[in-house]
Enzyme design. Structure first.
Site, PDB file in Angstrom:
ATOM      1  N   ARG A  33       0.873  -1.179   0.000  1.00 29.11           N
ATOM      2  CA  ARG A  33       0.000   0.000   0.000  1.00 29.11           C
ATOM      3  C   ARG A  33       0.903   1.219   0.000  1.00 29.11           C
ATOM      4  O   ARG A  33       1.591   1.460   0.983  1.00 29.11           O
ATOM      5  CB  ARG A  33      -0.864  -0.057   1.278  1.00 29.11           C
ATOM      6  CG  ARG A  33      -2.030   0.901   1.300  1.00 29.11           C
ATOM      7  CD  ARG A  33      -2.652   0.919   2.696  1.00 29.11           C
ATOM      8  NE  ARG A  33      -1.872   1.759   3.582  1.00 29.11           N
ATOM      9  CZ  ARG A  33      -1.888   1.654   4.917  1.00 29.11           C
ATOM     10  NH1 ARG A  33      -2.624   0.737   5.521  1.00 29.11           N
ATOM     11  NH2 ARG A  33      -1.150   2.468   5.652  1.00 29.11           N
TER      12      ARG A  33
ATOM     13  N   HIS B 236      -3.435   4.717   4.919  1.00 27.51           N
ATOM     14  CA  HIS B 236      -4.700   3.986   4.818  1.00 27.51           C
ATOM     15  C   HIS B 236      -5.736   4.793   4.050  1.00 27.51           C
ATOM     16  O   HIS B 236      -6.415   4.295   3.166  1.00 27.51           O
ATOM     17  CB  HIS B 236      -5.219   3.651   6.219  1.00 27.51           C
ATOM     18  CG  HIS B 236      -6.656   3.232   6.254  1.00 27.51           C
ATOM     19  ND1 HIS B 236      -7.092   2.047   5.713  1.00 27.51           N
ATOM     20  CD2 HIS B 236      -7.766   3.858   6.735  1.00 27.51           C
ATOM     21  CE1 HIS B 236      -8.413   1.954   5.871  1.00 27.51           C
ATOM     22  NE2 HIS B 236      -8.843   3.031   6.482  1.00 27.51           N
TER      23      HIS B 236
ATOM     24  N   TYR C 241       3.707   4.969  11.832  1.00 36.23           N
ATOM     25  CA  TYR C 241       3.845   3.534  12.088  1.00 36.23           C
ATOM     26  C   TYR C 241       4.705   2.779  11.072  1.00 36.23           C
ATOM     27  O   TYR C 241       4.903   1.591  11.207  1.00 36.23           O
ATOM     28  CB  TYR C 241       2.470   2.867  12.229  1.00 36.23           C
ATOM     29  CG  TYR C 241       1.518   3.102  11.058  1.00 36.23           C
ATOM     30  CD1 TYR C 241       1.607   2.348   9.899  1.00 36.23           C
ATOM     31  CD2 TYR C 241       0.537   4.099  11.134  1.00 36.23           C
ATOM     32  CE1 TYR C 241       0.751   2.563   8.836  1.00 36.23           C
ATOM     33  CE2 TYR C 241      -0.333   4.326  10.063  1.00 36.23           C
ATOM     34  CZ  TYR C 241      -0.222   3.559   8.920  1.00 36.23           C
ATOM     35  OH  TYR C 241      -1.069   3.774   7.871  1.00 36.23           O
TER      36      TYR C 241
END
Lengths: 340, 327
Positions: free
Chosen positions: A247, A251, A260
């Protein structure tokens, strides 16, 4: 991609179409983030990095008979199934003519009945039981067609992943479940989501095949989905396919992935970019060159500009339509109270 | 006209509907070979085959989730949840999916689906085989909630639910299955969803109710007639949508309303019916609106004295209605 050497002309055409789809999807996705940063679109959730596996999967299906039960990172998949860039952009900008929801849902909650793309919601994994039900109808009517449902690896921890695969396996339904494992469930890495290295290993619990493929290799995914579809049409039941992918964005537009994951990690993942890698494969086969690339980018820019302009000019839904489509009989009151 | 039990009326309707429309399919836990734990679907698999009357794995979310998919792909599924108490694993599928699909797709998709579920207590079922779950679902726009109170209504409402193009939760009272009997025509008929029925005309007090409590209210009305109290009994039949017109009409007529349900008092259907009367007929009332309902305890206990203390009975209805008549 060793198979590339022994392919037919028809397959080579297919690969070029896959590549074109991947590039179009990436460009549309980029534009959505720009619109978001310009304050024109409140929310973006994207599939950058996952285009290759989706392009491979969608060309293994028959959009005339099969159904898709997608999730929110599936822009490449729905474009490949017939949704147009204008339609995608109408949804992104929440306009009345958005085929997925008329601007009612957040962007990327795909749905298009005429294109056989099932409407989806935000609570994840509900689409997989729906997909098993779509497949059940095919089996009951003895129709030769299959259903592809997609989800992230995080969603495989939901009970409905288990319930759907078990149900489909027991009844040998023509279902293909494609897990797009990008390693993160928003911020939680796979190591903290599950104790297995491969989601595909879970297939053993249902007595069905579990296959791992490299997500940056569209041809490998195409072949895995094609084999799963043949198995489905033969009445042998569902297949679980796990594509290892990445990805490239947070998100969503409301997330900040710097909290993160490290820039080094992301940089390493970009070495496995399906678009770059597949372009090299095509070039090595003599199917692509710089001139073709320049032409495609120009073409795609026009398509994305057109879709953006079209959607920006399109009207928003009329507030009076708030009451529509609660029930089919919407001339009758939708409920006992509140409709005076 | 044949006399049938509430259960037989449901079974015969399912049989008639399966014969009428090849798209109809029944499935759920134990509904096939066994014919359901209450035997509602007994004999149907033998007649229609496994593709149309199918045993499913024990997984409620999958039962409803797959039924939604099958409905979108052209079938008319009539899944069974074995006990209403077990419906909650499927609540996300019912509320977030089935009920919202038409709305969220701007009318592009719809879900013709009837979920049958036995509910209610007084059958020694304890906390998890006695629940009334209707209020949770009556809150949800996009869903219809239907609860028959007689064998005749059970047939006409089920046929209507099956031909409806939207999801319907059809709740069958377990204590009614074999205790209620009545005349049921053999030919197909439909009772429109959202229409209440005046089961007994009266002038002093209105009882507004549904489900098993319809027959209990009729017993109470019969007893009160001997004491000179004329009681009207209105059976809601659908609790979503509610029949506002019928509710307001009976409130205006008698001026005294007692709402009766077995489900817990707080947040129950009684509160909604009461609000409708307050909004539309307050100045026609001669007494405060009253509610008689299951107590606000988590669920119905097993031990007979505790179960009896929980249940709304004809005697309790009679007492409450008499108190209201004398207000």
């Amino acid at each position: 991609m060793a198979e590339a050497a022994r392919t037919t002309g028809a397959e080579r055409d297919l690969w070029v179409r896959m590549y074109r789809l991947m590039v179009l999807s990436r460009a549309l996705d980029h534009r959505m983030w720009i619109l978001n940063r310009q304050g024109k679109s409140a929310f973006v959730i994207s599939g950058q990095g996952q285009e290759g596996l989706q392009a491979g999967a969608v060309f293994a299906l028959d959009p005339a008979v099969d159904w898709l039960a997608p999730y929110y990172r599936d822009m490449t998949l729905v474009l490949g199934f017939g949704m147009t860039p204008r339609e995608v952009m109408l949804g992104q900008l929440a306009k009345a003519a958005d085929p997925s929801s008329g601007g009612r849902q957040m962007p990327a909650h795909w749905g298009h009945r005429a294109r056989r793309i099932l409407t989806g919601s935000s609570p994840v994994t509900t689409q997989v039981t729906h997909a098993a039900g779509l497949a059940l109808a095919f089996r009951v009517r003895h129709e030769r067609a299959a259903v592809l449902s997609t989800l992230g690896e995080g969603s495989t921890n939901q009970g409905e992943f288990h319930e759907a695969l078990n149900f489909a396996a027991v009844h040998r339904l023509p279902l293909i479940v494609l897990v797009q494992n990008n390693g993160y469930s928003i911020s939680v890495p796979q190591s903290k989501e599950m104790a297995v290295a491969d989601v595909a290993a879970r297939a053993a619990g249902y007595g069905i095949p579990g296959v791992v493929v490299r997500g940056s290799d569209p041809v490998a995914v195409y072949e895995a989905v094609r084999a799963a579809r043949e198995r489905a049409l033969a009445g042998d039941g569902p297949t679980l396919i796990e594509a290892k992918t990445h990805r490239y964005t947070p998100h969503s537009s409301d997330d900040d992935d710097r909290s993160y994951r490290t820039p080094e990690e992301l940089r390493a993942q970009k070495q496995d970019d399906p678009i770059t890698l597949f372009r090299e494969v095509l070039a090595a086969q003599g199917l692509w060159d710089d001139e073709a690339e320049a032409r495609l980018l120009q073409e795609v820019k026009l398509v994305v500009d057109d879709a953006t302009d079209y959607a920006e000019k399109a009207p928003y839904p009329d507030p009076a339509t708030l009451w529509l489509h609660v029930y089919g009989s919407d001339d009758a009151p939708a409920a006992g109270a509140g409709r005076d | 006209m044949a006399v049938m039990s509430y259960l037989e009326a449901i079974r015969e309707t399912l049989r008639q509907e399966l014969r009428r429309d090849p798209r109809i399919m029944i499935y759920g836990e134990d509904v096939g070979v066994r014919g359901g734990v209450f035997r509602v679907t007994e004999g149907l698999q033998a007649e229609f085959g496994e593709d149309r009357v199918m045993d499913s794995p024990l997984a409620e979310a999958a039962i409803i989730g797959t039924a939604i998919g099958a409905a979108v792909n052209g079938l008319r599924p009539v899944p069974e949840i074995q006990f209403a108490d077990f419906i909650f694993p499927a609540a996300n599928q019912i509320i977030q999916e089935a009920a919202r699909i038409r709305y969220r797709s701007n009318g592009d998709f719809h879900v013709p689906l009837v979920i049958r579920a036995p509910f209610g207590g007084g059958v020694h079922g304890a906390l998890y085989h006695s629940q009334s779950v209707e209020a949770f679902f009556a809150h949800v726009p996009g869903l219809k909630v239907v609860i028959p109170g007689t064998p005749y209504d059970a047939k006409g409402l089920l046929a209507a639910a099956i031909q409806d193009d939207d999801p319907v939760l059809y709740l069958e009272h377990k204590a009614a299955y074999r205790s209620l009997k009545g005349e049921v025509p053999s030919e197909r008929y439909v009772i429109p969803l959202g229409k209440a029925d005046v089961k007994r005309e009266g002038t002093d007090v209105s009882l507004i109710t549904y489900g098993l409590m319809v027959s209990y209210s009729l017993k109470a009305a019969e007893a009160l007639a001997k004491e000179g109290v004329s009681v009207e009994v209105v059976d809601l039949r659908s609790i979503r949508p509610l029949d506002v017109e019928a509710i307001v009409a009976t409130a205006r007529k008698t001026g005294k309303v007692l709402i009766v349900h077995e489900d817990n008092l707080t947040g129950g259907v009684g509160g909604e019916v009461s609000a409708l009367i307050a909004e539309h007929a307050l100045f026609d009332l001669d007494a405060p609106i009253m509610r008689l309902a299951g107590p606000d305890v988590p669920a119905m206990p097993y031990s007979p004295p505790l179960e009896h203390a929980f249940m709304v009975t004809p005697e309790k209805i009679q007492q409450a209605a008499l108190k209201l008549a004398r207000f």
